[in-house]
Design an enzyme around this catalytic site. Structure first.
Site, mmCIF file in Angstrom:
data_model
loop_
_atom_site.group_PDB
_atom_site.id
_atom_site.type_symbol
_atom_site.label_atom_id
_atom_site.label_comp_id
_atom_site.label_asym_id
_atom_site.label_seq_id
_atom_site.Cartn_x
_atom_site.Cartn_y
_atom_site.Cartn_z
ATOM 1 N N SER A 80 11.712 2.925 -6.424
ATOM 2 C CA SER A 80 13.009 3.236 -5.817
ATOM 3 C C SER A 80 14.047 3.649 -6.863
ATOM 4 O O SER A 80 13.931 3.332 -8.046
ATOM 5 C CB SER A 80 13.535 2.011 -5.056
ATOM 6 O OG SER A 80 12.590 1.556 -4.123
HETATM 7 N N1 SAH Z 1 9.346 -2.181 -4.837
HETATM 8 C C1 SAH Z 1 8.591 -1.067 -5.397
HETATM 9 C C2 SAH Z 1 8.728 0.213 -4.605
HETATM 10 C C3 SAH Z 1 7.936 0.130 -3.394
HETATM 11 S S1 SAH Z 1 7.403 1.596 -2.624
HETATM 12 C C4 SAH Z 1 8.929 -0.829 -6.839
HETATM 13 O O1 SAH Z 1 9.797 -1.507 -7.383
HETATM 14 O O2 SAH Z 1 8.284 0.037 -7.447
HETATM 15 C C5 SAH Z 1 6.791 0.775 -1.171
HETATM 16 C C6 SAH Z 1 5.464 0.075 -1.344
HETATM 17 O O3 SAH Z 1 5.188 -0.622 -0.138
HETATM 18 C C7 SAH Z 1 4.296 1.009 -1.584
HETATM 19 O O4 SAH Z 1 3.655 0.680 -2.779
HETATM 20 C C8 SAH Z 1 3.402 0.774 -0.366
HETATM 21 O O5 SAH Z 1 2.021 0.856 -0.664
HETATM 22 C C9 SAH Z 1 3.789 -0.634 0.037
HETATM 23 N N2 SAH Z 1 3.479 -1.004 1.409
HETATM 24 C C10 SAH Z 1 3.537 -0.255 2.531
HETATM 25 N N3 SAH Z 1 3.189 -0.973 3.601
HETATM 26 C C11 SAH Z 1 2.892 -2.225 3.157
HETATM 27 C C12 SAH Z 1 2.440 -3.429 3.791
HETATM 28 N N4 SAH Z 1 2.202 -3.500 5.105
HETATM 29 N N5 SAH Z 1 2.243 -4.518 3.005
HETATM 30 C C13 SAH Z 1 2.463 -4.482 1.660
HETATM 31 N N6 SAH Z 1 2.870 -3.366 1.021
HETATM 32 C C14 SAH Z 1 3.078 -2.251 1.755
#
Ligand code: SAH
Length: 228
Positions: A80
């Protein structure tokens, strides 16, 4: 060339020079992107100034690590925008004794920032290679109070619940019930809610003895929360 009198400083080794440049870029990031937009909490600003975001992006993206936007981290996912990380972190009102659940580990960067501010971070990621890489990066960099689990975050982490705070960094269309249930009374949750395509809103929830308080705080764009 011969250095006379031994007063010539040694040129900084490239690694140290690179680290110094990253640190300077990070200081500017905190001032110009985060504090300037109204995030005032000193502890949050300090954590953002400490955590090396360039260690959580692909090698080819390191030079852009302190720019004002999200970056691709592979598998169609992104780390993000720094401002959003700071905003969400501040909204959670993190306390040094808190145990926090994160859904969507991604690169591990948000978990690292939180880990400087709370006692323990539990983070769930659904994409295997991302979970493994984030876990390895967090270990390598010494963020020892973060636990990463591969799995479906919509179920929360019952074995470690209840949590003082929950941060969701992927967008569900509706807030999963398990996450609300795993929040302590007095606990806070920050979560983007909305359709995969289109407008999502960041919600701040607070659990009171008599129910949930819900507040829309910022329009955002996150990758969707997927369910297996
Ligand atoms: N917080 C992260 C950015 C996240 S991007 C950082 O600091 O880099 C969002 C993430 O959520 C992705 O990696 C995606 O694979 C994950 N995601 C999507 N659906 C999910 C679920 N049901 N459970 C766990 N992770 C999930």
């Amino acid at each position: 060339m011969l250095a006379l009198g031994g007063f010539d400083p040694e040129p900084a080794p490239p690694k140290a020079a690179e680290e110094a440049a990253f640190e300077a870029a990070r200081t500017r990031m905190v001032r110009d992107q985060i504090a300037a937009r109204g995030v005032r909490e000193d502890r949050v600003l300090a954590a953002m100034a400490q955590v090396p975001r360039h260690e959580f992006v692909p090698a080819s993206k390191r030079a852009q690590a302190y720019e004002d936007g999200p970056l691709p981290i592979g598998h169609g996912q992104t780390i993000s925008q720094p401002y959003i990380v700071a905003f969400m972190t501040a909204a959670l009102d993190p306390k040094p004794t808190d145990r926090v659940l994160e859904i969507g580990t991604g690169s591990g960067y948000q978990a690292a920032v939180l880990s400087r501010l709370v006692a323990e971070v539990y983070s769930i990621e659904i994409v295997g290679p991302l979970a493994r890489r984030a876990e390895a990066d967090l270990q390598r960099l010494g963020f020892r109070n973060v636990k990463v689990r591969l799995g479906d975050g919509t179920l929360g982490w019952p074995g470690a619940a209840p949590f003082d705070a929950v941060i969701v960094t992927c967008a569900p269309e509706r807030i999963p019930r398990a996450l609300v249930e795993q929040l302590k009374v007095g606990g806070r949750m920050i979560v983007p809610v909305g359709p995969a395509e289109g407008v999502q809103e960041l919600y701040l929830l607070r659990r009171h003895p008599e129910g949930m308080e819900t507040q829309a705080v910022l329009p955002v764009r996150f990758v969707p929360m997927v369910t297996p």
